[in-house]
Every structure is written in C-alpha cells, then in structure tokens.
Write an enzyme that holds these catalytic residues in place. Structure first.
Site, PDB file in Angstrom:
ATOM      1  N   HIS A 154       0.811  -1.222   0.000  1.00  0.00           N
ATOM      2  CA  HIS A 154       0.000   0.000   0.000  1.00  0.00           C
ATOM      3  C   HIS A 154       0.841   1.267   0.000  1.00  0.00           C
ATOM      4  O   HIS A 154       0.343   2.343  -0.285  1.00  0.00           O
ATOM      5  CB  HIS A 154      -1.015   0.000   1.161  1.00  0.00           C
ATOM      6  CG  HIS A 154      -0.450   0.242   2.519  1.00  0.00           C
ATOM      7  ND1 HIS A 154      -0.151  -0.771   3.406  1.00  0.00           N
ATOM      8  CD2 HIS A 154      -0.163   1.399   3.175  1.00  0.00           C
ATOM      9  CE1 HIS A 154       0.288  -0.251   4.542  1.00  0.00           C
ATOM     10  NE2 HIS A 154       0.291   1.068   4.421  1.00  0.00           N
TER      11      HIS A 154
ATOM     12  N   ASP B 148       0.052  -7.562   1.282  1.00  0.00           N
ATOM     13  CA  ASP B 148       0.515  -6.194   1.521  1.00  0.00           C
ATOM     14  C   ASP B 148       2.036  -6.114   1.593  1.00  0.00           C
ATOM     15  O   ASP B 148       2.606  -5.446   2.452  1.00  0.00           O
ATOM     16  CB  ASP B 148      -0.104  -5.606   2.786  1.00  0.00           C
ATOM     17  CG  ASP B 148      -0.038  -4.075   2.790  1.00  0.00           C
ATOM     18  OD1 ASP B 148       0.192  -3.497   1.713  1.00  0.00           O
ATOM     19  OD2 ASP B 148      -0.192  -3.478   3.868  1.00  0.00           O
TER      20      ASP B 148
ATOM     21  N   SER C 136       4.674   2.527   7.717  1.00  0.00           N
ATOM     22  CA  SER C 136       4.341   1.411   6.823  1.00  0.00           C
ATOM     23  C   SER C 136       5.567   0.944   6.046  1.00  0.00           C
ATOM     24  O   SER C 136       6.253   1.739   5.406  1.00  0.00           O
ATOM     25  CB  SER C 136       3.266   1.840   5.826  1.00  0.00           C
ATOM     26  OG  SER C 136       2.061   2.113   6.468  1.00  0.00           O
TER      27      SER C 136
END
Length: 382
Positions: free
Chosen positions: A115, A148, A229
């Site tokens: 992402h 992911d 992230s």
C-alpha cells in the site's frame, strides 16, 4: 449510570503519510492529514543531518525492559539498523505519500508494503531517501496486494547497507522489539516496546478492492504511526523480524476510526515477507496455491435465519481442480479449514499465503445437514 460498553478496536493499514504537492528541491513539506493528527505539520528534510537523525524511545538508561525479562539497548539497535532503513516517497500529479522500507540486498532491493507503493503501478514515481540524505529514484519490482508486501529497487553506485534478517518463527510474547521508520514523514524515527501477541490474522483493505491479510501477524506496543508502513520491526540484535503494516484504532461515537498509535500495531512476519520478496525479485509476481473453487461468506445472522451454520458457501467448483478432487460440490458449506472456523474469506487468503503447492488442507463441511470432512491438496493455478 453504568458505563457504556467500550468501542471495539478496528484494524486498518498503517497509512503511508499522505500529503499534497510534490517533492520540491531537497526538502519535502508534509501537509496536514485529517483523521491522523489534524493540525500536525512535519518537515522531512533531505539533508544528511535531519534525514539520518533518530528519535529513540527508551528508558533513561537507554534500555527497554520486558515483563518476560531481557532488554534492548535502543540506542545501539538504532545505530546498527538505521543505515539500512529508507524513507520512500511516492509522487504523482495528485500528490503522494511517505512510507518506509528496509534494504534487504546490497544491490538495491528494498522491502516495503504494497500500500506504500501501489500508486507506482499507475504511473506514480518513487524516490528513496537514505539515512545519509541521499535521494535516488526507484522502480517497482513487484507487489503482493493480498499480503501487503512489495519490493522496489534503486541503482546505487556502491553496495548498500542491508538489514539483518531474523527468524520470526522464534519470536516470543514479551520479548523487547524496536520499530524503525518515518512516522508522519519524520525519517529515522525509532520506537521501542515488546511483542504483545503472535499469530494474529489481520484482514485489512487492499488497494485493488479485495482484502489483504496480515497472516500470523506480530502484535506490538512499539508505537507505529502513518509513515511507518513498510518499516522494520527488529529484535535486540537488530535483526528484522517483521514488516510494520497496520494499526488498530478505536472508533468514535460515529463509528469513524482514526488517529495515531494506541499501542496495538501489527507486523507481517519476516519469514513470510522474505519468501514473497524472493518470488517478486525472481519473477516480478507471487504464485499462490490454487483451491479450484469459488466461495461466498455466509454471515452468522444469515445462517441463523436459514437454520444453517456460518461458513463459506461453495458457489462453484472447477472441474478437475483440487476442490473437485477432494469431493467438494456446489452448495456445500465449509465450516472449518485446518481446524480454524471458516467465518470469512480471509481464512482462505491466509492459507494461500502460508502454504505452498502440494500442501494439504483439512476441510470440514456440510452437505445439506450432514457433516463431512475431506483433505484438499493445493495445486498450481491453471
């Protein structure tokens, strides 16, 4: 009056720190992000001094103790690991965002979240900022939306410092850990805590509209925020044991979640992440095992209405496929997979991510009102 029941936490991807505008010269000004920390304005400088600085969270002695015993010297871990941690800027005409990655090969391969870099599949550019402030364009090698996980690559003039890869299968609850990344775009940030739990299967929304699953995720109370992230969760030796990917937030009275860390973060175990990364590096894609069936989730309330069990309704079976060979038929209701309740489609995704072609899956199912069991052998997709 009795206290109201507490709101249930909501798991969501750790958003890469979105911001309007583009990369301007040596500095990136990070705009306000509503729902994260409204009104916060951070500046990510491209100079060596700012980009390489560490903001360590530790005890006054520089160590982080765990209830289970043992401690990490966060200062030592930061000095060891930060050179292998990069900030990832994704830039498009509509804006972009900031995430994190870890260098896993000295020839420029960087592990991160899907992402963080998904927009690059639609033409956005990627710029990687190293701990010394150097900025290098990067290309998208491949990505796995379902897990992911993604890999990007830079072409550097010399060998790059790499993060040591640990063994996530040996991680224990209570052990001290350190998280490194660029929360809110602040490169070189370090937080510390412990492993709070293991084996969490955390469904999060994927960019392609499906559901990604952080299979067997490591839960930690080390502060993880937007921008972390794709960053590294490491043990006391500085070896990466996870990829920081999601946080849990508590929804407000309107059911809207948001905000920063509440001490519940989730990381993809590094053993899984590296397995997927190696496939992406070699082939540019991930090959998942094949079930050979289509299923639809039967929610508990629907099952109760029709006097059946919640589970996965088998909508279609591919002739000659694994499900067909295992004896499954249209109309069967799968109630358990490998001993785990089949209450959502995420359980199938977890199996696809953690098993390989040739592995078997024990399936409990209903045909009409009669319970049955079978063994399905996963195969390659046709």
């Amino acid at each position: 009056m009795p206290a109201a029941a507490p709101a249930q936490p909501v798991a969501e991807r750790t958003p890469f720190f979105s911001r309007p505008g583009a990369l301007l010269g040596a500095a990136l000004v990070v705009g306000v992000v509503g729902g994260f920390l409204g009104g916060y304005l951070g500046q990510l400088a491209g100079s060596a001094g700012t980009a390489g600085s560490a903001s360590a969270t530790s005890s006054p002695t520089g160590t982080v103790d765990s209830p289970a015993g043992g401690s990490c010297n966060a200062e030592t871990v930061a000095a060891t690991v930060l050179p292998s941690i990069v900030t990832i800027n994704v830039v498009s005409e509509a804006g972009g965002g900031v995430g994190t990655g870890s260098i896993i090969r000295d020839d420029g391969y960087i592990l991160t979240n899907n992402h963080v870099v998904a927009d690059a599949a639609n033409g956005a550019s990627i710029v990687v900022i190293f701990s010394n402030g150097q900025q290098i364009p990067a290309t998208l090698v491949g990505r796995s939306p379902q897990a992911d996980i993604a890999v990007v690559k830079v072409n550097a003039d010399s060998k790059l410092p790499t993060v040591a890869i640990g063994d996530s299968d040996t991680v224990t609850v209570g052990q001290p850990v350190v998280a490194l990344g660029a929360p809110l775009g602040l490169s070189g940030s370090v937080t510390a805590g412990i492993v709070s739990a293991l084996g969490r299967d955390v469904p999060v929304p994927a960019d392609d509209g499906t559901t990604a699953v952080l299979a067997g995720a490591i839960q930690t109370d080390a502060a993880i925020n937007p921008g972390n992230s794709g960053g590294a969760l490491v043990d006391c030796s500085g070896a990466q044991i996870g990829v920081n990917s999601a946080i849990a937030t508590v929804p407000n009275a309107s059911g809207v979640s948001g905000g920063g860390s509440v001490g519940i973060g989730f990381s993809v175990p590094v053993n899984l992440a590296i397995t997927l990364a190696e496939q992406l590096i070699e082939t540019g894609k991930v090959s998942y095992p094949y079930f050979g069936m289509q299923v639809v989730v039967i929610p508990a309330e629907v099952a109760a209405k029709f006097n059946t069990e919640p589970g996965l309704f088998v909508e279609g079976v591919a002739p000659g496929g694994p499900a067909d060979a295992a004896g499954l038929q249209d109309g069967d209701i799968i109630t358990a997979l490998d001993g785990q309740p089949a209450i959502d489609a995420a359980v199938l995704t977890r199996i696809k991510l953690t098993k390989k072609v040739g592995d078997t899956v024990e399936i409990d199912y209903l045909r009409g009102a009669e319970p049955h069991s079978t063994t399905l052998t996963l195969s390659e997709a046709p």
